[in-house]
Design a protein around this motif. Sequence first.
Motif, mmCIF file in Angstrom:
data_model
loop_
_atom_site.group_PDB
_atom_site.id
_atom_site.type_symbol
_atom_site.label_atom_id
_atom_site.label_comp_id
_atom_site.label_asym_id
_atom_site.label_seq_id
_atom_site.Cartn_x
_atom_site.Cartn_y
_atom_site.Cartn_z
ATOM 1 N N ALA A 47 27.974 48.757 -41.625
ATOM 2 C CA ALA A 47 26.822 49.472 -41.038
ATOM 3 C C ALA A 47 26.354 50.482 -42.062
ATOM 4 O O ALA A 47 25.317 50.890 -42.063
ATOM 5 C CB ALA A 47 27.781 50.648 -39.970
ATOM 6 N N LEU A 48 26.992 50.632 -43.180
ATOM 7 C CA LEU A 48 26.628 51.597 -44.171
ATOM 8 C C LEU A 48 26.259 50.630 -45.621
ATOM 9 O O LEU A 48 27.028 49.678 -45.590
ATOM 10 C CB LEU A 48 27.694 52.697 -44.717
ATOM 11 C CG LEU A 48 27.944 53.852 -43.866
ATOM 12 C CD1 LEU A 48 29.203 54.689 -44.133
ATOM 13 C CD2 LEU A 48 26.536 54.754 -43.985
ATOM 14 N N VAL A 49 25.317 51.041 -46.273
ATOM 15 C CA VAL A 49 25.002 50.173 -47.540
ATOM 16 C C VAL A 49 25.052 51.299 -48.687
ATOM 17 O O VAL A 49 24.686 52.378 -48.395
ATOM 18 C CB VAL A 49 23.800 49.357 -47.534
ATOM 19 C CG1 VAL A 49 24.082 48.163 -46.485
ATOM 20 C CG2 VAL A 49 22.643 50.161 -46.912
ATOM 21 N N ARG A 50 25.523 50.774 -49.934
ATOM 22 C CA ARG A 50 25.297 51.506 -50.770
ATOM 23 C C ARG A 50 23.984 51.018 -51.745
ATOM 24 O O ARG A 50 23.801 49.937 -52.065
ATOM 25 C CB ARG A 50 26.454 51.136 -51.861
ATOM 26 C CG ARG A 50 26.665 52.529 -52.874
ATOM 27 C CD ARG A 50 27.904 51.983 -53.750
ATOM 28 N NE ARG A 50 29.193 52.566 -53.129
ATOM 29 C CZ ARG A 50 29.976 53.440 -53.580
ATOM 30 N NH1 ARG A 50 29.401 54.330 -54.555
ATOM 31 N NH2 ARG A 50 30.983 53.702 -53.198
ATOM 32 N N ALA A 51 23.048 51.957 -51.359
ATOM 33 C CA ALA A 51 21.496 51.686 -51.834
ATOM 34 C C ALA A 51 21.216 51.513 -53.206
ATOM 35 O O ALA A 51 20.637 51.004 -53.778
ATOM 36 C CB ALA A 51 20.686 52.858 -51.143
ATOM 37 N N PHE B 248 23.869 56.385 -50.329
ATOM 38 C CA PHE B 248 24.219 55.528 -49.229
ATOM 39 C C PHE B 248 22.987 55.536 -48.124
ATOM 40 O O PHE B 248 22.279 56.432 -47.940
ATOM 41 C CB PHE B 248 25.367 55.941 -48.482
ATOM 42 C CG PHE B 248 26.723 56.061 -49.397
ATOM 43 C CD1 PHE B 248 27.373 54.867 -49.362
ATOM 44 C CD2 PHE B 248 26.993 57.127 -50.038
ATOM 45 C CE1 PHE B 248 28.397 54.952 -50.309
ATOM 46 C CE2 PHE B 248 27.962 57.115 -51.018
ATOM 47 C CZ PHE B 248 28.818 55.976 -51.295
ATOM 48 N N ALA B 249 23.095 54.553 -46.980
ATOM 49 C CA ALA B 249 22.076 54.342 -46.320
ATOM 50 C C ALA B 249 22.668 53.557 -44.983
ATOM 51 O O ALA B 249 23.670 52.799 -45.320
ATOM 52 C CB ALA B 249 20.728 53.842 -46.555
ATOM 53 N N ILE B 250 22.159 53.798 -43.841
ATOM 54 C CA ILE B 250 22.345 52.837 -42.823
ATOM 55 C C ILE B 250 21.701 51.423 -42.821
ATOM 56 O O ILE B 250 20.537 51.537 -43.009
ATOM 57 C CB ILE B 250 21.941 53.506 -41.237
ATOM 58 C CG1 ILE B 250 22.995 54.705 -41.142
ATOM 59 C CG2 ILE B 250 22.458 52.387 -39.990
ATOM 60 C CD1 ILE B 250 24.206 54.681 -40.590
ATOM 61 N N ARG B 251 22.522 50.329 -42.700
ATOM 62 C CA ARG B 251 22.006 49.179 -42.624
ATOM 63 C C ARG B 251 20.881 48.898 -41.406
ATOM 64 O O ARG B 251 21.274 49.305 -40.421
ATOM 65 C CB ARG B 251 22.805 47.927 -42.688
ATOM 66 C CG ARG B 251 22.051 46.588 -43.013
ATOM 67 C CD ARG B 251 23.223 45.557 -42.830
ATOM 68 N NE ARG B 251 24.211 45.791 -43.859
ATOM 69 C CZ ARG B 251 24.193 45.377 -45.273
ATOM 70 N NH1 ARG B 251 23.149 44.456 -45.499
ATOM 71 N NH2 ARG B 251 25.144 45.501 -46.116
ATOM 72 N N PRO B 252 19.484 48.721 -41.686
ATOM 73 C CA PRO B 252 18.629 49.038 -40.737
ATOM 74 C C PRO B 252 18.829 47.942 -39.587
ATOM 75 O O PRO B 252 18.832 48.478 -38.467
ATOM 76 C CB PRO B 252 17.091 48.292 -41.426
ATOM 77 C CG PRO B 252 17.469 48.890 -42.662
ATOM 78 C CD PRO B 252 18.707 48.614 -43.094
ATOM 79 N N GLY C 55 36.031 64.321 -51.856
ATOM 80 C CA GLY C 55 35.510 64.160 -50.782
ATOM 81 C C GLY C 55 34.076 63.970 -50.827
ATOM 82 O O GLY C 55 33.340 63.961 -49.607
ATOM 83 N N ALA C 56 33.496 63.973 -51.984
ATOM 84 C CA ALA C 56 31.873 63.916 -52.030
ATOM 85 C C ALA C 56 31.484 62.599 -51.531
ATOM 86 O O ALA C 56 30.695 62.263 -50.860
ATOM 87 C CB ALA C 56 31.492 63.887 -53.488
ATOM 88 N N THR C 57 32.132 61.414 -51.753
ATOM 89 C CA THR C 57 31.687 60.127 -51.284
ATOM 90 C C THR C 57 31.635 60.190 -49.587
ATOM 91 O O THR C 57 30.877 59.669 -49.117
ATOM 92 C CB THR C 57 32.462 59.019 -51.778
ATOM 93 O OG1 THR C 57 32.051 58.941 -53.276
ATOM 94 C CG2 THR C 57 32.249 57.636 -51.334
ATOM 95 N N ALA C 58 32.787 60.671 -49.161
ATOM 96 C CA ALA C 58 33.002 60.619 -47.862
ATOM 97 C C ALA C 58 31.895 61.482 -47.199
ATOM 98 O O ALA C 58 31.718 61.185 -46.194
ATOM 99 C CB ALA C 58 34.391 60.919 -47.385
ATOM 100 N N ALA C 59 31.677 62.511 -47.802
ATOM 101 C CA ALA C 59 30.822 63.657 -47.334
ATOM 102 C C ALA C 59 29.519 62.848 -47.209
ATOM 103 O O ALA C 59 28.585 63.016 -46.104
ATOM 104 C CB ALA C 59 30.895 64.805 -48.077
ATOM 105 N N ALA C 60 29.222 62.175 -48.199
ATOM 106 C CA ALA C 60 27.720 61.443 -48.360
ATOM 107 C C ALA C 60 27.516 60.641 -47.260
ATOM 108 O O ALA C 60 26.493 60.447 -46.451
ATOM 109 C CB ALA C 60 27.509 60.902 -49.772
#
Length: 256
Positions: free
Chosen positions: A165-169, A191-195, A216-221
Amino acid sequence: MNRIHSFAHATLDLLLPPHCPSCAIEVPTQGTFCAACFTALNFVTAPLCQACGLPFATAADAGHDSTCPNCRAYPPPWGHARAAFLYDDASRRLILPLKYADRQENAAVLATHMARAGRTLLAQADLLVPVPLHRWRLFRRGFNQAGLLAQTLARRASRPMCLDALVRARRTRVLGTLSAADRAHELAGAFAIRPSRAGTVPGRRVLLIDDVLTSGATAAACAHVLLDAGARHVDVLVASRVPDPRWRQGPQAELA
Ligand SMILES: [Zn+2]
Ligand SMILES: [Zn+2]
Protein backbone atom coordinates in the motif's frame (compact mmCIF):
# COMPACT_ATOMS: atom_id res chain seq x y z
CA MET A 1 18.73 -16.85 -4.65
CA ASN A 2 16.94 -15.81 -1.47
CA ARG A 3 14.23 -18.36 -2.06
CA ILE A 4 16.85 -21.08 -2.35
CA HIS A 5 18.45 -19.84 0.86
CA SER A 6 15.10 -19.81 2.66
CA PHE A 7 14.32 -23.26 1.40
CA ALA A 8 17.71 -24.46 2.61
CA HIS A 9 17.11 -22.89 6.02
CA ALA A 10 13.63 -24.39 6.24
CA THR A 11 14.95 -27.81 5.29
CA LEU A 12 17.80 -27.53 7.79
CA ASP A 13 15.32 -26.53 10.50
CA LEU A 14 13.37 -29.71 9.83
CA LEU A 15 16.50 -31.79 10.19
CA LEU A 16 18.14 -30.01 13.10
CA PRO A 17 16.86 -30.20 16.67
CA PRO A 18 14.98 -27.08 17.90
CA HIS A 19 17.37 -24.24 18.64
CA CYS A 20 17.15 -20.90 20.43
CA PRO A 21 16.45 -18.25 17.75
CA SER A 22 18.82 -15.86 19.48
CA CYS A 23 21.95 -17.89 20.35
CA ALA A 24 21.26 -21.14 18.42
CA ILE A 25 21.81 -23.56 21.34
CA GLU A 26 19.47 -26.52 21.52
CA VAL A 27 16.10 -25.95 23.21
CA PRO A 28 13.20 -28.38 23.85
CA THR A 29 10.67 -26.55 21.63
CA GLN A 30 11.13 -24.76 18.29
CA GLY A 31 10.61 -20.99 18.51
CA THR A 32 11.32 -20.72 22.24
CA PHE A 33 14.31 -18.99 23.81
CA CYS A 34 16.92 -20.65 26.01
CA ALA A 35 16.79 -19.53 29.64
CA ALA A 36 19.79 -17.19 29.25
CA CYS A 37 18.36 -15.38 26.20
CA PHE A 38 14.88 -15.22 27.74
CA THR A 39 16.41 -13.50 30.77
CA ALA A 40 18.51 -11.16 28.62
CA LEU A 41 15.59 -9.99 26.46
CA ASN A 42 13.77 -6.88 27.62
CA PHE A 43 10.10 -7.50 26.91
CA VAL A 44 8.15 -4.25 26.82
CA THR A 45 5.50 -4.35 29.53
CA ALA A 46 3.28 -1.80 31.30
CA PRO A 47 3.55 0.86 32.57
CA LEU A 48 4.28 2.44 29.19
CA CYS A 49 3.51 5.58 27.20
CA GLN A 50 0.10 5.00 25.65
CA ALA A 51 1.19 6.92 22.54
CA CYS A 52 4.73 5.73 21.71
CA GLY A 53 4.93 2.54 23.77
CA LEU A 54 8.08 3.52 25.61
CA PRO A 55 8.08 1.84 29.03
CA PHE A 56 8.23 3.98 32.15
CA ALA A 57 10.64 3.01 34.91
CA THR A 58 7.87 3.23 37.52
CA ALA A 59 4.10 3.65 37.52
CA ALA A 60 4.60 7.12 39.05
CA ASP A 61 6.52 8.21 35.90
CA ALA A 62 3.41 7.53 33.83
CA GLY A 63 1.75 10.63 35.27
CA HIS A 64 -1.96 11.28 35.00
CA ASP A 65 -2.30 10.56 31.25
CA SER A 66 0.23 7.72 30.72
CA THR A 67 2.02 9.82 28.13
CA CYS A 68 5.78 10.46 28.03
CA PRO A 69 7.08 14.05 27.96
CA ASN A 70 8.10 13.70 24.32
CA CYS A 71 4.64 12.59 23.16
CA ARG A 72 3.06 15.32 25.25
CA ALA A 73 5.28 17.94 23.59
CA TYR A 74 5.06 16.41 20.10
CA PRO A 75 1.88 14.28 19.84
CA PRO A 76 2.49 11.60 17.18
CA PRO A 77 0.04 11.30 14.25
CA TRP A 78 -0.76 7.70 15.21
CA GLY A 79 -2.99 6.58 18.09
CA HIS A 80 -0.92 3.91 19.84
CA ALA A 81 2.48 2.39 19.13
CA ARG A 82 3.48 -0.89 20.73
CA ALA A 83 6.74 -2.86 20.68
CA ALA A 84 7.54 -6.41 21.72
CA PHE A 85 11.10 -5.75 22.90
CA LEU A 86 13.41 -2.93 23.81
CA TYR A 87 16.12 -2.65 21.17
CA ASP A 88 19.32 -3.89 22.82
CA ASP A 89 22.01 -6.54 22.29
CA ALA A 90 19.55 -9.37 22.95
CA SER A 91 16.78 -8.25 20.57
CA ARG A 92 19.35 -7.15 18.00
CA ARG A 93 20.44 -10.79 17.79
CA LEU A 94 16.93 -11.59 16.52
CA ILE A 95 16.38 -8.59 14.27
CA LEU A 96 19.72 -8.13 12.48
CA PRO A 97 19.87 -11.73 11.16
CA LEU A 98 16.31 -11.30 9.85
CA LYS A 99 17.36 -8.13 8.07
CA TYR A 100 20.79 -8.97 6.77
CA ALA A 101 21.40 -12.73 6.96
CA ASP A 102 18.15 -14.01 5.49
CA ARG A 103 17.13 -15.70 8.76
CA GLN A 104 13.50 -15.30 7.76
CA GLU A 105 12.39 -17.84 10.38
CA ASN A 106 13.14 -15.15 13.01
CA ALA A 107 10.04 -13.32 11.69
CA ALA A 108 7.84 -16.02 13.24
CA VAL A 109 9.48 -15.61 16.66
CA LEU A 110 9.28 -11.81 16.51
CA ALA A 111 5.66 -11.94 15.30
CA THR A 112 4.72 -14.15 18.27
CA HIS A 113 5.89 -11.48 20.67
CA MET A 114 4.53 -8.59 18.57
CA ALA A 115 1.12 -10.28 18.64
CA ARG A 116 1.35 -10.38 22.44
CA ALA A 117 2.40 -6.72 22.77
CA GLY A 118 -0.10 -5.52 20.15
CA ARG A 119 -3.03 -7.85 20.86
CA THR A 120 -5.57 -5.03 21.14
CA LEU A 121 -4.20 -3.11 18.15
CA LEU A 122 -4.32 -6.25 16.00
CA ALA A 123 -7.88 -7.04 17.07
CA GLN A 124 -9.00 -3.50 16.15
CA ALA A 125 -7.08 -3.23 12.86
CA ASP A 126 -8.80 -3.70 9.57
CA LEU A 127 -5.67 -3.37 7.46
CA LEU A 128 -2.03 -4.24 8.18
CA VAL A 129 0.52 -2.25 6.16
CA PRO A 130 4.31 -2.62 6.42
CA VAL A 131 6.78 0.26 6.23
CA PRO A 132 8.22 -0.14 2.72
CA LEU A 133 11.83 -0.49 1.61
CA HIS A 134 13.15 1.44 -1.35
CA ARG A 135 12.95 -0.82 -4.41
CA TRP A 136 16.76 -0.92 -4.83
CA ARG A 137 17.16 -2.15 -1.27
CA LEU A 138 14.29 -4.56 -1.79
CA PHE A 139 15.98 -5.85 -4.93
CA ARG A 140 19.32 -6.36 -3.12
CA ARG A 141 17.82 -7.97 -0.03
CA GLY A 142 15.11 -9.93 -1.81
CA PHE A 143 12.45 -9.25 0.83
CA ASN A 144 11.20 -6.52 3.14
CA GLN A 145 11.59 -7.56 6.79
CA ALA A 146 8.63 -5.36 7.79
CA GLY A 147 6.57 -7.04 5.05
CA LEU A 148 7.51 -10.46 6.34
CA LEU A 149 6.44 -9.47 9.88
CA ALA A 150 3.16 -8.02 8.55
CA GLN A 151 2.46 -11.18 6.54
CA THR A 152 3.11 -13.43 9.53
CA LEU A 153 0.98 -11.29 11.87
CA ALA A 154 -1.88 -10.97 9.34
CA ARG A 155 -1.97 -14.72 8.82
CA ARG A 156 -1.93 -15.52 12.54
CA ALA A 157 -4.46 -12.87 13.56
CA SER A 158 -6.63 -13.36 10.45
CA ARG A 159 -6.45 -9.65 9.61
CA PRO A 160 -6.46 -8.19 6.07
CA MET A 161 -3.10 -6.95 4.84
CA CYS A 162 -1.81 -4.87 1.96
CA LEU A 163 1.92 -5.50 1.52
CA ASP A 164 2.50 -2.71 -0.99
CA ALA A 165 0.00 0.00 0.00
CA LEU A 166 2.95 2.30 0.76
CA VAL A 167 5.93 2.92 -1.49
CA ARG A 168 9.20 4.57 -0.70
CA ALA A 169 9.28 7.20 -3.41
CA ARG A 170 12.98 7.90 -2.96
CA ARG A 171 15.94 6.66 -0.98
CA THR A 172 16.60 8.27 2.38
CA ARG A 173 19.76 8.60 4.45
CA VAL A 174 20.08 6.68 7.72
CA LEU A 175 18.31 8.98 10.17
CA GLY A 176 20.72 8.08 13.00
CA THR A 177 21.64 11.18 14.92
CA LEU A 178 19.90 13.72 12.67
CA SER A 179 17.95 16.39 14.54
CA ALA A 180 14.15 16.21 14.54
CA ALA A 181 14.01 18.98 11.92
CA ASP A 182 16.59 17.22 9.68
CA ARG A 183 14.70 13.92 9.99
CA ALA A 184 11.46 15.57 8.93
CA HIS A 185 13.28 17.24 6.02
CA GLU A 186 14.92 13.94 4.99
CA LEU A 187 11.56 12.12 5.05
CA ALA A 188 9.45 14.82 3.37
CA GLY A 189 7.85 13.18 0.35
CA ALA A 190 9.79 9.94 0.93
CA PHE A 191 6.62 7.83 1.24
CA ALA A 192 3.49 7.70 -0.89
CA ILE A 193 0.44 5.53 -1.43
CA ARG A 194 0.84 3.21 -4.41
CA PRO A 195 -1.75 4.64 -6.83
CA SER A 196 -3.13 1.17 -7.65
CA ARG A 197 -3.73 0.58 -3.89
CA ALA A 198 -5.32 3.96 -3.16
CA GLY A 199 -8.72 2.30 -2.75
CA THR A 200 -7.58 0.02 0.08
CA VAL A 201 -6.92 2.75 2.66
CA PRO A 202 -9.96 5.11 2.96
CA GLY A 203 -12.07 4.48 6.05
CA ARG A 204 -9.73 1.77 7.34
CA ARG A 205 -8.18 1.45 10.74
CA VAL A 206 -4.59 0.78 9.65
CA LEU A 207 -1.90 -0.97 11.71
CA LEU A 208 1.53 0.05 10.45
CA ILE A 209 4.17 -2.67 10.91
CA ASP A 210 7.96 -2.24 11.17
CA ASP A 211 10.91 -4.00 12.74
CA VAL A 212 12.32 -1.11 14.76
CA LEU A 213 10.89 2.18 16.03
CA THR A 214 13.53 4.76 16.95
CA SER A 215 12.59 8.45 16.90
CA GLY A 216 9.27 7.58 15.27
CA ALA A 217 10.03 9.89 12.32
CA THR A 218 9.63 7.12 9.73
CA ALA A 219 6.41 5.80 11.29
CA ALA A 220 5.09 9.37 11.55
CA ALA A 221 5.83 10.05 7.88
CA CYS A 222 3.99 6.83 6.90
CA ALA A 223 1.08 7.60 9.24
CA HIS A 224 0.66 11.07 7.71
CA VAL A 225 0.55 9.56 4.20
CA LEU A 226 -2.04 6.96 5.29
CA LEU A 227 -4.21 9.56 7.07
CA ASP A 228 -3.99 11.92 4.07
CA ALA A 229 -5.14 8.98 1.92
CA GLY A 230 -8.27 8.66 4.06
CA ALA A 231 -7.29 6.13 6.77
CA ARG A 232 -9.66 6.50 9.70
CA HIS A 233 -6.94 5.84 12.26
CA VAL A 234 -3.34 4.59 12.32
CA ASP A 235 -1.61 2.55 15.03
CA VAL A 236 1.94 1.20 14.97
CA LEU A 237 3.29 -2.24 15.93
CA VAL A 238 7.02 -2.96 15.88
CA ALA A 239 9.33 -5.74 17.00
CA SER A 240 11.53 -3.45 19.04
CA ARG A 241 11.69 0.03 20.45
CA VAL A 242 14.83 2.15 20.65
CA PRO A 243 14.57 4.98 23.13
CA ASP A 244 15.58 8.01 21.06
CA PRO A 245 19.05 8.92 22.40
CA ARG A 246 18.03 12.58 22.49
CA TRP A 247 15.19 11.83 24.90
CA ARG A 248 17.55 10.74 27.64
CA GLN A 249 18.59 14.35 27.92
CA GLY A 250 14.94 15.35 28.29
CA PRO A 251 12.52 16.72 25.76
CA GLN A 252 14.38 20.04 25.65
CA ALA A 253 17.16 18.32 23.69
CA GLU A 254 14.62 17.56 20.99
CA LEU A 255 13.81 21.25 20.72
CA ALA A 256 17.44 22.30 20.36
ZN1 LIG B 1 19.63 -18.52 23.57
ZN1 LIG C 1 5.58 8.53 24.32
